[in-house]
Write an enzyme that holds these catalytic residues in place. Structure first.
Site, PDB file in Angstrom:
ATOM      1  N   GLU A 105     -11.604  -1.706  -2.952  1.00 25.55           N
ATOM      2  CA  GLU A 105     -11.334  -2.797  -2.013  1.00 25.55           C
ATOM      3  C   GLU A 105     -12.561  -3.035  -1.129  1.00 25.55           C
ATOM      4  O   GLU A 105     -13.368  -2.128  -0.901  1.00 25.55           O
ATOM      5  CB  GLU A 105     -10.119  -2.421  -1.143  1.00 25.55           C
ATOM      6  CG  GLU A 105      -9.738  -3.502  -0.146  1.00 25.55           C
ATOM      7  CD  GLU A 105      -8.351  -3.320   0.469  1.00 25.55           C
ATOM      8  OE1 GLU A 105      -7.745  -2.240   0.285  1.00 25.55           O
ATOM      9  OE2 GLU A 105      -7.881  -4.267   1.122  1.00 25.55           O
ATOM     10  N   ASN A 139      -0.729  -9.133  -3.189  1.00 25.01           N
ATOM     11  CA  ASN A 139      -0.645  -7.702  -2.874  1.00 25.01           C
ATOM     12  C   ASN A 139       0.262  -7.509  -1.668  1.00 25.01           C
ATOM     13  O   ASN A 139       0.125  -8.225  -0.668  1.00 25.01           O
ATOM     14  CB  ASN A 139      -2.046  -7.168  -2.539  1.00 25.01           C
ATOM     15  CG  ASN A 139      -2.005  -5.778  -1.907  1.00 25.01           C
ATOM     16  OD1 ASN A 139      -1.757  -4.790  -2.587  1.00 25.01           O
ATOM     17  ND2 ASN A 139      -2.218  -5.701  -0.600  1.00 25.01           N
ATOM     18  N   GLU A 140       1.164  -6.575  -1.765  1.00 24.63           N
ATOM     19  CA  GLU A 140       2.057  -6.253  -0.638  1.00 24.63           C
ATOM     20  C   GLU A 140       2.566  -7.537   0.017  1.00 24.63           C
ATOM     21  O   GLU A 140       2.368  -7.775   1.212  1.00 24.63           O
ATOM     22  CB  GLU A 140       1.364  -5.303   0.354  1.00 24.63           C
ATOM     23  CG  GLU A 140       1.012  -3.976  -0.302  1.00 24.63           C
ATOM     24  CD  GLU A 140       0.624  -2.849   0.651  1.00 24.63           C
ATOM     25  OE1 GLU A 140       0.402  -3.105   1.844  1.00 24.63           O
ATOM     26  OE2 GLU A 140       0.565  -1.682   0.179  1.00 24.63           O
ATOM     27  N   TYR A 175       1.984   6.190  -0.550  1.00 25.30           N
ATOM     28  CA  TYR A 175       0.920   7.059  -0.032  1.00 25.30           C
ATOM     29  C   TYR A 175       1.511   8.374   0.447  1.00 25.30           C
ATOM     30  O   TYR A 175       2.603   8.409   1.021  1.00 25.30           O
ATOM     31  CB  TYR A 175       0.193   6.369   1.131  1.00 25.30           C
ATOM     32  CG  TYR A 175      -0.754   5.287   0.662  1.00 25.30           C
ATOM     33  CD1 TYR A 175      -2.027   5.596   0.232  1.00 25.30           C
ATOM     34  CD2 TYR A 175      -0.349   3.951   0.622  1.00 25.30           C
ATOM     35  CE1 TYR A 175      -2.906   4.611  -0.217  1.00 25.30           C
ATOM     36  CE2 TYR A 175      -1.216   2.954   0.172  1.00 25.30           C
ATOM     37  CZ  TYR A 175      -2.496   3.296  -0.246  1.00 25.30           C
ATOM     38  OH  TYR A 175      -3.355   2.328  -0.703  1.00 25.30           O
ATOM     39  N   GLU A 228      -1.062   1.512  -6.057  1.00 23.88           N
ATOM     40  CA  GLU A 228      -1.735   2.190  -4.929  1.00 23.88           C
ATOM     41  C   GLU A 228      -1.034   3.514  -4.703  1.00 23.88           C
ATOM     42  O   GLU A 228       0.184   3.544  -4.493  1.00 23.88           O
ATOM     43  CB  GLU A 228      -1.693   1.342  -3.646  1.00 23.88           C
ATOM     44  CG  GLU A 228      -2.670   0.185  -3.670  1.00 23.88           C
ATOM     45  CD  GLU A 228      -2.729  -0.605  -2.370  1.00 23.88           C
ATOM     46  OE1 GLU A 228      -2.480  -0.013  -1.293  1.00 23.88           O
ATOM     47  OE2 GLU A 228      -3.013  -1.816  -2.441  1.00 23.88           O
ATOM     48  N   GLN A 235      -8.766   5.355  -2.831  1.00 22.67           N
ATOM     49  CA  GLN A 235      -9.521   4.374  -3.567  1.00 22.67           C
ATOM     50  C   GLN A 235     -10.704   5.067  -4.229  1.00 22.67           C
ATOM     51  O   GLN A 235     -10.955   6.241  -3.959  1.00 22.67           O
ATOM     52  CB  GLN A 235      -9.980   3.275  -2.619  1.00 22.67           C
ATOM     53  CG  GLN A 235      -8.805   2.526  -1.968  1.00 22.67           C
ATOM     54  CD  GLN A 235      -9.225   1.233  -1.266  1.00 22.67           C
ATOM     55  OE1 GLN A 235     -10.367   0.799  -1.337  1.00 22.67           O
ATOM     56  NE2 GLN A 235      -8.275   0.622  -0.573  1.00 22.67           N
TER      57      GLN A 235
HETATM   58  O1  AHR Z   1      -5.504   1.088   0.487  1.00 25.95           O
HETATM   59  C1  AHR Z   1      -5.506   0.624   1.787  1.00 25.95           C
HETATM   60  C2  AHR Z   1      -4.439  -0.440   2.034  1.00 25.95           C
HETATM   61  O2  AHR Z   1      -3.170   0.113   1.884  1.00 25.95           O
HETATM   62  C3  AHR Z   1      -4.417  -1.621   1.086  1.00 25.95           C
HETATM   63  O3  AHR Z   1      -5.329  -2.607   1.438  1.00 25.95           O
HETATM   64  C4  AHR Z   1      -3.022  -2.122   1.219  1.00 25.95           C
HETATM   65  O4  AHR Z   1      -2.565  -2.777   0.065  1.00 25.95           O
HETATM   66  C5  AHR Z   1      -2.226  -0.874   1.548  1.00 25.95           C
HETATM   67  O5  AHR Z   1      -1.373  -1.073   2.598  1.00 25.95           O
END
Ligand code: AHR
Length: 515
Positions: free
Chosen positions: A49, A196-197, A263, A319, A368
């Site tokens: 990103e 995205n999201e 995450y 992600e 990432q």
């Molecule tokens: O990876 C960091 C961020 O986390 C991304 O930009 C977003 O899609 C997610 O919330």
């Protein structure tokens, strides 16, 4: 005669290999006679990103840089990514994607508009890394391209023309524009993300609205004649099962895959926990939280099964990874964190989980690739280090496009305070090379595990192994000591009279190649 490769360079503390007197015997049973789904190579996908030094400085330094580069891309980064056979890269975001206007990133660099990166640190974005730079980069690395479209703030025409710019073999004005910018032949575009999201930074949509938007934008993503571009719907935040349900019910015919983002955050959003210097409680809570991936994939897959029993639509974890507090003194918007043995263990646990869901889960993108969150590589000036996570990807790379062999693990529990998980995690894949690759992780930071390995329907003749471990839970590589932790040959497995056994040292990842 069995050939077991002896440890050649045991740089790691010998204590890491010590076996406690009370080690119990666990079993790992590999059902080689009932092969499962393909372990899609896209499960080792990456995410790059426009965030912090994920792109600028991390992989792009420009042709005039003193840092050794190939057409402006860091040579060390390209070489390292090729070594782990990166199969696919997602770009340009993330949250960045829904405010990205691709036209601002093409043509002469000196004429590209200068913007502010509103999501990540408010820094200057000069658009010097754009579509041509990204697509050429994927070719240099040998990876498929996964481009996330701007659905939150740009009209469908924008996405339609972007796809045309990248892929069209015709003489359309947009394709000619690509030629004028130095690229005659169209690139291969494997995947397009429909935003995205969308539930958050992608437009704060409700799922019903997002389903309509997805149907609308999907209509205008047109692959050239005879080609297919995988359309990926923006998926749920973690355990938002309602999102997956609505998207599948109302829009599944408009996409080939749907994402999910999860995450691993040891504590909570405001105070996530440090990347290094943590105690055993934090080790254990991190691993328990990462194991939640299994439940998420089970439940999202079950919802998808209701609407798509034949599993046409893939679930992509586009992600995932650890998210800690940023390193002290760094820009909070840059999400720069160290990466330790704990992160490698997190990666291996997720690889094992993906194997259990490989029929539906056919791709993933760790967040990432360089210098951001759970990165493969960290850079500083002309220096680069491979992180422990990089080495986990390296150890598992022979899983790519192999066949999952179901595995049953019988093991004791690792407990710390209120955190409990099975001490041993494992998965097995028959690689395209015909070899059985068995990945095993001992999450217990204090005790070795003795394993009896049963191989159904097969006879082992030869084993090789590699191990990643260290004396400390937060062992990591630095710019001054870049090889502090890396895999070494493993001599803890034994094959005698057809019986296979192994000892997994405390807090270790072992990859056995069984012939
Ligand atoms: O990876 C960091 C961020 O986390 C991304 O930009 C977003 O899609 C997610 O919330």
């Amino acid at each position: 005669m069995p050939r077991i490769f002896a440890a050649a360079v045991l740089m790691l503390a010998s204590t890491a290999f010590a076996q406690p007197k009370n080690a119990t015997v666990d079993t790992v049973e590999i059902h080689a006679n009932t092969p499962g789904a393909t372990y899609n190579r896209h499960l080792f996908g990456q995410f790059a990103e426009h965030l912090g030094h994920g792109i600028y400085g991390g992989l792009w330094v420009g042709e005039d840089s003193k840092i050794p580069n190939v057409q402006g891309y860091r040579k060390d980064v390209i070489d390292a990514l090729r070594e782990i056979r990166v199969p696919e890269i997602r770009w340009p975001g993330g949250c960045f994607a829904d405010e990205y206007y691709w036209r601002e990133g093409i043509g002469p660099r000196s004429k590209r508009p200068v913007k502010v990166n509103t999501n990540w640190g408010g820094v200057t974005e000069d658009n010097s890394f754009g579509t041509n730079e990204f697509m050429n980069f994927t070719e240099l690395v040998g990876a498929d391209a996964y481009v996330s479209g701007n659905v939150g703030s740009a009209p469908p025409k924008d996405l339609q023309e972007w796809v045309e710019y990248i892929t069209s073999p015709t003489n359309s004005t947009v394709a000619q524009e690509r030629r004028a910018n130095g690229r005659d032949k169209p690139w291969k575009l494997a995947m397009v993300g429909i935003g995205n999201e969308l539930w958050g930074c992608g437009g704060n949509m409700l799922p019903e609205y997002a389903a309509d938007v997805t149907r609308r934008y999907s209509t205008f993503i047109r692959a050239p004649e005879g080609q297919h571009i995988m359309k990926v719907a923006s998926g749920a935040n973690s355990d938002d099962y309602h999102w997956t349900d609505v998207m599948m019910k109302k829009a599944a015919s408009a996409f080939d895959a749907i994402g999910v983002h999860y995450y691993t955050i040891p504590y909570e959003w405001k105070h996530k926990g440090a990347a290094t210097g943590f105690d055993e409680d934090q080790w254990a809570r991190t691993l328990v939280k990462t194991e939640k991936m299994d439940e998420l994939l089970t439940k999202h897959s079950a919802i998808m099964d209701k609407y798509d029993p034949k599993k046409r639509v893939a679930l992509l974890v586009d992600e995932w990874g650890t998210w800690y507090d940023v390193e002290p003194g760094t820009n909070p918007g840059f999400l720069y964190q160290q990466n330790t043995l704990r992160d490698a263990v997190v990666a291996s646990l997720n690889f094992n989980i993906f194997a259990r869901h490989a029929d539906r889960v056919r791709g993933a993108n760790i967040a990432q690739m360089v210098n951001v969150l759970q990165a493969m590589l960290l850079t500083k000036g002309d220096k680069m280090v491979r992180t422990p996570t990089y080495w986990a990807f390296d150890m598992y790379k022979d899983y790519q496009d192999g066949t999952v062999l179901p595995v049953d693990v019988t093991a004791g529990w690792y407990k710390k305070n209120e955190w409990t998980l099975k001490a041993v995690s494992a998965s097995a894949v028959r690689g395209k090379d015909g070899v059985i690759h068995l990945g095993m992780t001992n999450v217990d930071p204090n005790h070795a595990q003795r394993i009896s390995i049963k191989l159904d329907g097969e006879q082992a003749h030869e084993i090789h192994g590699r191990i990643l471990t260290a004396a400390r839970m937060d062992a990591h590589n630095t710019f001054d000591d870049p090889d502090h932790i890396r895999p070494v040959s493993y001599d803890g497995a034994h094959l005698s009279g057809g019986t296979l056994s192994a000892t997994l040292p405390a807090k270790s990842i072992v990859m056995l190649d069984i012939k």
